[in-house]
Design a protein around this motif. Sequence first.
Motif, PDB file in Angstrom:
ATOM      1  N   ASP A  40      11.468   9.110  -7.953  1.00 57.99           N
ATOM      2  CA  ASP A  40      11.507   8.288  -6.749  1.00 57.99           C
ATOM      3  C   ASP A  40      12.404   7.082  -6.988  1.00 57.99           C
ATOM      4  N   ASP A  44      11.495   0.691  -3.111  1.00 54.68           N
ATOM      5  CA  ASP A  44      10.908   1.148  -1.845  1.00 54.68           C
ATOM      6  C   ASP A  44       9.948   2.316  -1.998  1.00 54.68           C
ATOM      7  N   HIS A  45      10.132   3.172  -2.975  1.00 58.99           N
ATOM      8  CA  HIS A  45       9.283   4.335  -3.251  1.00 58.99           C
ATOM      9  C   HIS A  45       9.041   5.197  -2.000  1.00 58.99           C
ATOM     10  N   PHE A  49       5.278   6.820  -0.652  1.00 62.14           N
ATOM     11  CA  PHE A  49       4.683   6.427   0.622  1.00 62.14           C
ATOM     12  C   PHE A  49       4.610   7.600   1.593  1.00 62.14           C
ATOM     13  N   GLU A  50       5.562   8.518   1.497  1.00 67.40           N
ATOM     14  CA  GLU A  50       5.493   9.736   2.311  1.00 67.40           C
ATOM     15  C   GLU A  50       4.261  10.560   1.924  1.00 67.40           C
ATOM     16  N   VAL A  52       1.473   9.388   0.511  1.00 73.70           N
ATOM     17  CA  VAL A  52       0.266   8.661   0.938  1.00 73.70           C
ATOM     18  C   VAL A  52       0.033   8.863   2.438  1.00 73.70           C
ATOM     19  N   GLU A  53       1.093   8.822   3.237  1.00 73.02           N
ATOM     20  CA  GLU A  53       0.951   9.071   4.679  1.00 73.02           C
ATOM     21  C   GLU A  53       0.480  10.500   4.945  1.00 73.02           C
TER      22      GLU A  53
END
Length: 89
Positions: A40, A44-45, A49-50, A52-53
């Motif tokens: 990653d 911003d990672h 975060f995708e 986690v969403e």
Amino acid sequence: MTPSETELMLKGYGLTTAEIFYRMPDYTHVLNSYIWQEYDLAPDHPKLFEFVEFWQAKIEGPLHSVRFTHRKMISPGEWQNQVGEFTLH
């Protein structure tokens, strides 16, 4: 075509490891953990975060917390081609 790990590292990606704590759906007082790893881009990672969403939308176990670390293995300026041979004994 998916780039190799070395190609990703040369483009600035690093290995992100996340430990995700979540509550069991039927036993909300019980915490369980899940380890996630992916190459990653910091800071911003986007892939983390995708994920986690995705977890919040599709998986029943509600998230308690997420802690993560990012390790940039190599960068374009650090990589060098070495040619040589060492003989022992």
